[in-house]
Motif scaffolding. Structure first.
Motif, PDB file in Angstrom:
ATOM      1  N   ILE A   1      19.373  11.657 -25.631  1.00 28.41           N
ATOM      2  CA  ILE A   1      18.191  11.414 -24.806  1.00 28.41           C
ATOM      3  C   ILE A   1      16.987  11.287 -25.727  1.00 28.41           C
ATOM      4  O   ILE A   1      16.786  12.124 -26.614  1.00 28.41           O
ATOM      5  N   VAL A   2      16.206  10.233 -25.523  1.00 25.45           N
ATOM      6  CA  VAL A   2      14.978  10.023 -26.279  1.00 25.45           C
ATOM      7  C   VAL A   2      13.892   9.554 -25.319  1.00 25.45           C
ATOM      8  O   VAL A   2      14.176   9.206 -24.172  1.00 25.45           O
ATOM      9  N   SER A   3      12.660   9.527 -25.783  1.00 21.07           N
ATOM     10  CA  SER A   3      11.569   8.983 -24.983  1.00 21.07           C
ATOM     11  C   SER A   3      11.606   7.455 -25.041  1.00 21.07           C
ATOM     12  O   SER A   3      11.898   6.865 -26.084  1.00 21.07           O
ATOM     13  N   SER A   4      11.291   6.827 -23.924  1.00 20.18           N
ATOM     14  CA  SER A   4      11.391   5.371 -23.842  1.00 20.18           C
ATOM     15  C   SER A   4      10.487   4.672 -24.849  1.00 20.18           C
ATOM     16  O   SER A   4      10.866   3.645 -25.423  1.00 20.18           O
ATOM     17  N   ASN A   5       9.287   5.211 -25.103  1.00 23.97           N
ATOM     18  CA  ASN A   5       8.398   4.544 -26.054  1.00 23.97           C
ATOM     19  C   ASN A   5       8.930   4.641 -27.483  1.00 23.97           C
ATOM     20  O   ASN A   5       8.792   3.707 -28.275  1.00 23.97           O
ATOM     21  N   GLU A   6       9.569   5.758 -27.825  1.00 21.58           N
ATOM     22  CA  GLU A   6      10.143   5.874 -29.167  1.00 21.58           C
ATOM     23  C   GLU A   6      11.375   4.992 -29.312  1.00 21.58           C
ATOM     24  O   GLU A   6      11.648   4.474 -30.400  1.00 21.58           O
ATOM     25  N   LEU A   7      12.110   4.785 -28.224  1.00 27.86           N
ATOM     26  CA  LEU A   7      13.232   3.843 -28.271  1.00 27.86           C
ATOM     27  C   LEU A   7      12.719   2.431 -28.507  1.00 27.86           C
ATOM     28  O   LEU A   7      13.263   1.697 -29.345  1.00 27.86           O
ATOM     29  N   GLU A   8      11.666   2.027 -27.802  1.00 22.17           N
ATOM     30  CA  GLU A   8      11.118   0.682 -27.966  1.00 22.17           C
ATOM     31  C   GLU A   8      10.655   0.436 -29.400  1.00 22.17           C
ATOM     32  O   GLU A   8      10.904  -0.626 -29.968  1.00 22.17           O
ATOM     33  N   LEU A   9       9.994   1.414 -29.976  1.00 22.85           N
ATOM     34  CA  LEU A   9       9.446   1.242 -31.319  1.00 22.85           C
ATOM     35  C   LEU A   9      10.525   1.246 -32.397  1.00 22.85           C
ATOM     36  O   LEU A   9      10.317   0.701 -33.486  1.00 22.85           O
ATOM     37  N   ASN A  10      11.660   1.854 -32.121  1.00 27.15           N
ATOM     38  CA  ASN A  10      12.721   1.974 -33.130  1.00 27.15           C
ATOM     39  C   ASN A  10      13.935   1.104 -32.852  1.00 27.15           C
ATOM     40  O   ASN A  10      14.843   1.042 -33.683  1.00 27.15           O
ATOM     41  N   GLN A  11      13.963   0.433 -31.699  1.00 31.41           N
ATOM     42  CA  GLN A  11      15.172  -0.244 -31.261  1.00 31.41           C
ATOM     43  C   GLN A  11      15.735  -1.223 -32.289  1.00 31.41           C
ATOM     44  O   GLN A  11      16.939  -1.290 -32.516  1.00 31.41           O
ATOM     45  N   VAL A  12      14.863  -1.980 -32.937  1.00 32.83           N
ATOM     46  CA  VAL A  12      15.334  -3.010 -33.851  1.00 32.83           C
ATOM     47  C   VAL A  12      16.123  -2.427 -35.011  1.00 32.83           C
ATOM     48  O   VAL A  12      16.992  -3.088 -35.573  1.00 32.83           O
ATOM     49  N   PHE A  13      15.862  -1.196 -35.388  1.00 38.10           N
ATOM     50  CA  PHE A  13      16.567  -0.584 -36.507  1.00 38.10           C
ATOM     51  C   PHE A  13      17.944  -0.073 -36.104  1.00 38.10           C
ATOM     52  O   PHE A  13      18.768   0.242 -36.966  1.00 38.10           O
ATOM     53  N   TYR A  14      18.185   0.012 -34.820  1.00 30.03           N
ATOM     54  CA  TYR A  14      19.444   0.586 -34.336  1.00 30.03           C
ATOM     55  C   TYR A  14      20.022  -0.314 -33.242  1.00 30.03           C
ATOM     56  O   TYR A  14      20.043   0.033 -32.058  1.00 30.03           O
ATOM     57  N   PRO A  15      20.515  -1.497 -33.623  1.00 26.74           N
ATOM     58  CA  PRO A  15      20.951  -2.478 -32.624  1.00 26.74           C
ATOM     59  C   PRO A  15      22.164  -2.055 -31.815  1.00 26.74           C
ATOM     60  O   PRO A  15      22.430  -2.635 -30.758  1.00 26.74           O
ATOM     61  N   LYS A  16      22.908  -1.057 -32.270  1.00 30.82           N
ATOM     62  CA  LYS A  16      24.076  -0.612 -31.495  1.00 30.82           C
ATOM     63  C   LYS A  16      23.711   0.452 -30.455  1.00 30.82           C
ATOM     64  O   LYS A  16      24.571   0.901 -29.700  1.00 30.82           O
ATOM     65  N   VAL A  17      22.451   0.844 -30.418  1.00 34.26           N
ATOM     66  CA  VAL A  17      21.991   1.820 -29.427  1.00 34.26           C
ATOM     67  C   VAL A  17      21.537   1.071 -28.184  1.00 34.26           C
ATOM     68  O   VAL A  17      20.741   0.127 -28.269  1.00 34.26           O
ATOM     69  N   LYS A  18      22.035   1.491 -27.031  1.00 30.64           N
ATOM     70  CA  LYS A  18      21.643   0.858 -25.773  1.00 30.64           C
ATOM     71  C   LYS A  18      21.125   1.912 -24.802  1.00 30.64           C
ATOM     72  O   LYS A  18      21.559   3.071 -24.835  1.00 30.64           O
ATOM     73  N   GLU A  19      20.230   1.489 -23.942  1.00 29.66           N
ATOM     74  CA  GLU A  19      19.725   2.378 -22.898  1.00 29.66           C
ATOM     75  C   GLU A  19      20.688   2.370 -21.722  1.00 29.66           C
ATOM     76  O   GLU A  19      21.109   1.302 -21.252  1.00 29.66           O
ATOM     77  N   ALA A  20      21.023   3.558 -21.231  1.00 30.33           N
ATOM     78  CA  ALA A  20      21.925   3.665 -20.083  1.00 30.33           C
ATOM     79  C   ALA A  20      21.135   3.789 -18.786  1.00 30.33           C
ATOM     80  O   ALA A  20      21.257   2.956 -17.891  1.00 30.33           O
ATOM     81  N   PHE A  21      20.325   4.830 -18.668  1.00 29.00           N
ATOM     82  CA  PHE A  21      19.523   5.035 -17.473  1.00 29.00           C
ATOM     83  C   PHE A  21      18.398   6.000 -17.791  1.00 29.00           C
ATOM     84  O   PHE A  21      18.413   6.685 -18.821  1.00 29.00           O
ATOM     85  N   ALA A  22      17.413   6.028 -16.912  1.00 24.56           N
ATOM     86  CA  ALA A  22      16.252   6.892 -17.110  1.00 24.56           C
ATOM     87  C   ALA A  22      16.389   8.172 -16.308  1.00 24.56           C
ATOM     88  O   ALA A  22      17.061   8.213 -15.266  1.00 24.56           O
ATOM     89  N   LEU A  23      15.772   9.220 -16.822  1.00 30.97           N
ATOM     90  CA  LEU A  23      15.705  10.494 -16.111  1.00 30.97           C
ATOM     91  C   LEU A  23      14.281  10.665 -15.576  1.00 30.97           C
ATOM     92  O   LEU A  23      13.343  10.793 -16.358  1.00 30.97           O
ATOM     93  N   GLY A  24      14.123  10.650 -14.296  1.00 33.42           N
ATOM     94  CA  GLY A  24      12.796  10.826 -13.731  1.00 33.42           C
ATOM     95  C   GLY A  24      11.952   9.574 -13.844  1.00 33.42           C
ATOM     96  O   GLY A  24      12.416   8.497 -14.268  1.00 33.42           O
TER      97      GLY A  24
END
Length: 500
Positions: free
Chosen positions: A194-217
């Protein structure tokens, strides 16, 4: 109670040691009223390193929260003094002991937090998201994670979403930040996290095998934290300051500056870019550096333009005849003194010269980074069309010197009801918007990689060790051919230095 106090209390130590420690800590406490802060002349802030909050790049310290804090300190007429903590646990501990005036931890107001700190939202909303390695099954809800372990950083926004649900486990990892969590999901060590959505957006390009499943709240605004021991004068002043920035558009402009170029990244596009960073860029990096220095620009920006144009292919040719690594037209090449557009060195030299000429035409009154973003748009669509869009922006009562406003009007140049009112007429105005977005994102990645090489970069290099695929030609740098193949390029990456 701090770890120091717990250790002392559990051992038969002499009472005077405890008293000395308490006195030492008390002596480090900060002024607690706005007037006392002004008298001391320093605003003490504690934060952690994160691209969403505070980080040091090639051009100095920046970050959304840092830029706000710097402006607030200037408003108060005091020096901003920043202490960098290891993690949120340290930030909360320092605030609890009243050793700082403001804590920037990337936290939202959550149950129980306002019992310990004063909380002030700062304009950026985020939510907790479950992420997974794409080699594992995608869960649709927490109920599908029975028997699995969710990994997260300590003292985050996430734990309160988990406390009322059973059937799975979660584990916090002291000493690991959000990027470290994502790196382990990328490698498969952590299948789910679990991570914060804004930190995922800022780091996504470095971790292309990481995908978002669903949000909590639901999304919640991230906040600054103030010690309860302070009176309310500082938080009241900060609240009034943020309201002023919201009213005059500064908050929205800062949000666009750090988040406006981020889109959901395409898996193939991200992997392809990182592959080319490792396999194509080294051939031309020295050339980008040499000619960028001669033109007074950041070489990573020049390289980002080159990638957007041709994916760093010196033999690229578009259907309209623009060619070379920087995709120069014949007329442009002739104008800037380039004889062989297919020669990588000449092309890069020409691209640097041409961009500097375009940049110099942008009015000096426009501050960075907007001036550079306007220059990129002009490089793509032409200065005349950019000026048309700026006039439309001004006519609508918005700011023609602000990129976040003008980019709304550029696409209108493709609609007759709008372009017939302009001097230079029709243009495919959506293309410079995508062009600028992409280059901003490419630059962002290059800046973070070259500023601070980390083991994560090595991990990425292993992940993207793949066969090079055949890619389409890049788009051109001026209106005669811009966008002919823009749609074929990955439009989910792009960037520019936030400090430009």
């Amino acid at each position: 109670m701090s770890r120091l106090f717990s250790t002392i209390a559990s051992a038969p130590m002499v009472a005077s040691l405890v008293i000395s420690a308490v006195l030492a800590l008390t002596a480090c406490s900060r002024p607690t009223t706005l007037q006392e802060i002004r008298n001391e002349g320093v605003l003490h802030v504690i934060t952690r390193e994160s691209p969403s909050i505070y980080y040091e790049g090639r051009n100095g310290v920046t970050g959304y929260d840092y830029e706000l804090a710097k402006r607030f300190a200037n408003e108060l007429g005091v020096e901003l003094r920043v202490r960098v903590a290891d993690d949120n646990t340290e930030i909360l501990s320092v605030l609890s002991r009243d050793f700082a005036h403001i804590g920037m931890a990337g936290l939202s107001d959550q149950p129980g937090l306002d019992n310990q700190y004063r909380v002030l939202p700062t304009g950026i909303a985020a939510q907790s998201v479950v992420v997974y390695n794409r080699d594992f099954d995608r869960p649709e809800s927490l109920g599908e994670l029975e028997g699995q372990t969710l990994h997260l950083v300590p003292d985050s926004n996430h734990e309160h979403h988990l406390s009322d649900v059973s059937g799975y486990r979660w584990r916090v990892h002291p000493g690991i930040d959000a990027a470290g969590i994502l790196a382990r999901v990328e490698s498969g060590e952590f299948p789910y996290a679990i991570v914060s959505s804004n930190e995922l957006e800022l780091n996504q390009v470095f971790y292309p095998k990481v995908k978002e499943a669903f949000a909590l709240g639901n999304p919640e605004e991230l906040a600054w934290l103030f010690p309860k021991g302070q009176d309310k004068t500082l938080i009241t002043a900060a609240n009034q300051f943020l309201q002023k920035l919201q009213a005059d558009g500064t908050l929205a402009q800062l949000a666009e500056r750090f988040y406006g170029h981020l889109e959901q990244l395409n898996y193939v596009g991200a992997r392809t870019f990182m592959h080319h960073v490792n396999n194509r860029l080294p051939k031309y990096e020295d050339l980008f550096q040499d000619y960028a220095d001669q033109s007074g620009m950041d070489w990573r920006l020049l390289a980002a333009i080159g990638y957007q144009e041709s994916h760093w292919r010196p033999n690229a040719v578009s259907p309209t005849g623009v060619r070379g690594l920087m995709m120069l037209t014949r007329n442009t090449a002739s104008y800037i003194g380039i004889n062989n557009r297919m020669d990588a060195e000449e092309s890069i030299q020409g691209g640097a010269r041409y961009f500097q000429m375009v940049h110099d035409k942008i009015p000096d009154r426009i501050p960075e980074p907007d001036r550079t973003w306007f220059a990129l748009a002009s490089y793509n669509v032409g200065f005349g069309h950019l000026e048309d869009a700026r006039r439309l922006t001004e006519g609508a009562g918005k700011n023609p010197d602000r990129w976040m406003d003008v980019k709304e009007f550029l696409p209108l140049l493709a609609q007759k009801e709008w372009y017939q009112k302009t001097r230079f007429g029709y243009a495919r105005g959506h293309e410079p918007v995508l062009y600028v977005q992409n280059i901003r994102r490419y630059y962002d990645v290059l800046a973070r990689i070259t500023d601070r090489p980390t083991p994560d970069t090595e991990t990425i290099a292993e992940v993207v060790n793949m066969e090079e695929s055949t890619l389409p030609d890049g788009s051109s740098n001026d209106s005669e051919s811009s966008g002919d193949i823009q749609a074929s390029l990955p439009a989910d990456l792009g960037l520019i230095p936030p400090t430009l």
